[in-house]
Write a protein that holds these residues in place. Structure first.
Motif, PDB file in Angstrom:
ATOM      1  N   TYR A  67      33.219  30.724  31.087  1.00 39.96           N
ATOM      2  CA  TYR A  67      34.075  31.184  30.469  1.00 39.96           C
ATOM      3  C   TYR A  67      34.674  30.572  29.112  1.00 39.96           C
ATOM      4  N   ILE A  68      34.743  31.542  28.131  1.00 40.28           N
ATOM      5  CA  ILE A  68      35.035  30.842  26.698  1.00 40.28           C
ATOM      6  C   ILE A  68      36.564  30.447  26.472  1.00 40.28           C
ATOM      7  N   LEU A  69      36.737  29.251  26.464  1.00 40.42           N
ATOM      8  CA  LEU A  69      38.079  28.818  26.308  1.00 40.42           C
ATOM      9  C   LEU A  69      38.902  28.690  25.069  1.00 40.42           C
ATOM     10  N   ASP A  70      37.765  28.390  23.842  1.00 36.89           N
ATOM     11  CA  ASP A  70      38.115  28.758  22.503  1.00 36.89           C
ATOM     12  C   ASP A  70      37.125  28.603  21.642  1.00 36.89           C
ATOM     13  N   PHE A  71      37.501  29.036  20.373  1.00 35.78           N
ATOM     14  CA  PHE A  71      36.418  29.209  19.474  1.00 35.78           C
ATOM     15  C   PHE A  71      36.892  28.703  17.991  1.00 35.78           C
ATOM     16  N   ILE A  72      35.960  28.340  17.272  1.00 36.73           N
ATOM     17  CA  ILE A  72      36.434  28.102  15.882  1.00 36.73           C
ATOM     18  C   ILE A  72      35.459  28.840  14.968  1.00 36.73           C
ATOM     19  N   ARG A 228      30.040  45.592   6.910  1.00 36.21           N
ATOM     20  CA  ARG A 228      31.100  45.111   6.618  1.00 36.21           C
ATOM     21  C   ARG A 228      31.221  43.605   7.673  1.00 36.21           C
ATOM     22  N   TRP A 229      31.409  42.777   7.288  1.00 28.39           N
ATOM     23  CA  TRP A 229      31.187  41.357   7.950  1.00 28.39           C
ATOM     24  C   TRP A 229      32.315  41.139   9.032  1.00 28.39           C
ATOM     25  N   TYR A 230      33.600  41.555   8.470  1.00 31.01           N
ATOM     26  CA  TYR A 230      34.731  41.434   9.134  1.00 31.01           C
ATOM     27  C   TYR A 230      34.647  42.247  10.473  1.00 31.01           C
ATOM     28  N   LYS A 231      34.229  43.626  10.039  1.00 32.68           N
ATOM     29  CA  LYS A 231      34.048  44.440  11.318  1.00 32.68           C
ATOM     30  C   LYS A 231      33.268  43.841  12.172  1.00 32.68           C
ATOM     31  N   LYS A 232      32.095  43.530  12.126  1.00 26.97           N
ATOM     32  CA  LYS A 232      31.241  42.796  12.901  1.00 26.97           C
ATOM     33  C   LYS A 232      31.698  41.808  13.746  1.00 26.97           C
ATOM     34  N   VAL A 233      32.365  40.936  12.914  1.00 28.38           N
ATOM     35  CA  VAL A 233      33.007  39.550  13.659  1.00 28.38           C
ATOM     36  C   VAL A 233      34.062  40.526  14.670  1.00 28.38           C
ATOM     37  N   PHE A 234      34.841  41.343  14.263  1.00 31.31           N
ATOM     38  CA  PHE A 234      36.000  41.900  14.985  1.00 31.31           C
ATOM     39  C   PHE A 234      35.178  42.366  16.471  1.00 31.31           C
ATOM     40  N   PHE A 235      34.259  43.215  16.134  1.00 32.75           N
ATOM     41  CA  PHE A 235      33.604  43.774  17.338  1.00 32.75           C
ATOM     42  C   PHE A 235      33.006  42.486  18.233  1.00 32.75           C
ATOM     43  N   HIS A 236      32.468  41.573  17.475  1.00 30.69           N
ATOM     44  CA  HIS A 236      31.685  40.418  18.510  1.00 30.69           C
ATOM     45  C   HIS A 236      33.116  39.790  19.162  1.00 30.69           C
ATOM     46  N   LEU A 237      34.170  39.700  18.865  1.00 22.60           N
ATOM     47  CA  LEU A 237      35.416  39.059  19.396  1.00 22.60           C
ATOM     48  C   LEU A 237      35.892  39.960  20.569  1.00 22.60           C
ATOM     49  N   LEU A 238      35.625  41.192  20.471  1.00 19.99           N
ATOM     50  CA  LEU A 238      36.008  42.208  21.712  1.00 19.99           C
ATOM     51  C   LEU A 238      34.890  41.900  22.678  1.00 19.99           C
ATOM     52  N   ASP A 239      33.598  41.461  22.233  1.00 20.80           N
ATOM     53  CA  ASP A 239      32.616  41.434  23.124  1.00 20.80           C
ATOM     54  C   ASP A 239      32.674  40.154  23.949  1.00 20.80           C
ATOM     55  N   LEU A 240      33.464  39.170  23.296  1.00 15.96           N
ATOM     56  CA  LEU A 240      33.507  37.841  24.040  1.00 15.96           C
ATOM     57  C   LEU A 240      34.777  38.100  24.854  1.00 15.96           C
ATOM     58  N   SER A 241      35.769  38.938  24.592  1.00 17.81           N
ATOM     59  CA  SER A 241      36.746  39.509  25.379  1.00 17.81           C
ATOM     60  C   SER A 241      36.510  39.752  26.658  1.00 17.81           C
ATOM     61  N   ILE A 242      35.367  40.832  26.651  1.00 20.00           N
ATOM     62  CA  ILE A 242      34.921  41.376  27.887  1.00 20.00           C
ATOM     63  C   ILE A 242      34.215  40.585  28.803  1.00 20.00           C
TER      64      ILE A 242
END
Length: 311
Positions: A67-72, A228-242
């Protein structure tokens, strides 16, 4: 400043990740690389990672559940961390990520970019044990100049810190505030005898694979493309959430469902719950009675015979 376009999403997810699960005893910190080959000021190259090029994240992970507890998110000199000059940038990242988990008796595992006697001393004062590989040129490290044969080891101890040097195919140096100099039979043989390893190395190998496991899962499931890098990061964060939701689902239900099946199940439930039908003015069909699953089902071409009007 560089992350202002997705700042709200980052802050919200970090808070949710921290508050959704209490970690087990063993936790680890490592780098993760999100694939991105476009032009970006803080793009990183890490040859040991699967993608090699992309946006780097420092991730705190629970070793038991992955489980991912935090990230920077690393953005160069503007990376948002609390600075601790006595332990440098790498130590500041560790102390920033662990701020919520001090004084709980956790055991942290890190690689040699983070490990230092100064950092481990601070962690021990905050009732947090630590173990990791270490570079020989770290400040306050003993020289460790002994010549060893394969399978031999040597240890030094000072206060609450143990330094171990063990020779296998190459030299391995460890720093730990958890272990003693105990050697454990690892199930292999060396020159006809049972091979023995230091306990700190065995535990390190067992606990440092959690973040690599999450990277492996994301590399096979995530297929979104954007410049767009910020879209890529946003979708990656959604993947981490899943991934995190998948972990909690397995813990709550006891059902060991594969990640891909879980994603499909999650999509179906979201479509069923939030679907909104918009009837077409030119259509006489009752769109509201269509099954929402038709939007996610697989469709195949089929041959249609001509009718009497040859249509």
């Amino acid at each position: 400043m560089m992350l202002f376009k997705i700042r709200l999403a980052i802050d919200h997810l970090r808070t949710c990740f921290k508050n959704s699960l209490e970690p087990f005893q063993n936790i680890c910190i490592d780098e993760s690389l999100m694939l991105f080959k476009g032009r970006l000021a803080f793009k990183q190259f890490i040859p040991s990672k699967r993608h090699r090029f992309g946006v780097k994240l420092f991730i705190l992970c629970d070793c038991e559940t992955s489980y991912i507890l935090d990230f920077i998110i690393y953005t160069g000199s503007s990376t948002e961390i609390t600075q601790f000059p006595e332990v440098g940038i790498s130590g500041s990242i560790v102390l920033t990520l662990l701020e919520k988990y001090f004084n709980n008796g956790h055991s942290l595992y890190v690689d040699n970019w983070y490990t230092s006697p100064s950092l481990f001393s601070i962690l021990h004062e905050k009732k947090t044990n630590a173990c990791g590989t270490v570079k020989i040129n770290r400040k306050h490290m003993p020289p460790l100049k002994e010549k060893l044969e394969r399978g031999q080891h040597v240890c030094y101890a000072a206060r609450n810190i143990l330094t171990t040097k063990w020779l296998d195919k190459r030299e391995v140096r460890m720093l730990s505030t958890i272990h003693t100099d105990e050697m454990i039979v690892c199930g292999k043989t060396l020159q006809g005898e049972d091979k023995r390893k230091p306990l700190c190395i065995l535990n390190y190998n067992e606990n440092m694979g959690a973040i690599d496991k999450t990277d492996m899962l994301l590399s096979t499931e995530s297929v979104r493309k954007t410049i767009r890098w910020y879209k890529k990061v946003f979708f990656h964060l959604l993947d981490l959430s899943i991934l995190n939701v998948h972990v909690i689902y397995k813990m709550k239900t006891g059902e060991n469902i594969p990640l891909l099946q879980f994603q499909i199940k999650l999509i179906k439930e979201i479509v069923e719950k939030y679907q909104k039908f918009r009837p077409r003015a030119s259509s006489s069909k009752n769109i509201g009675q269509d099954a929402p699953m038709r939007l996610v089902a697989r469709h195949f071409p089929s041959h249609v015979e001509k009718n009497e009007k040859k249509k």
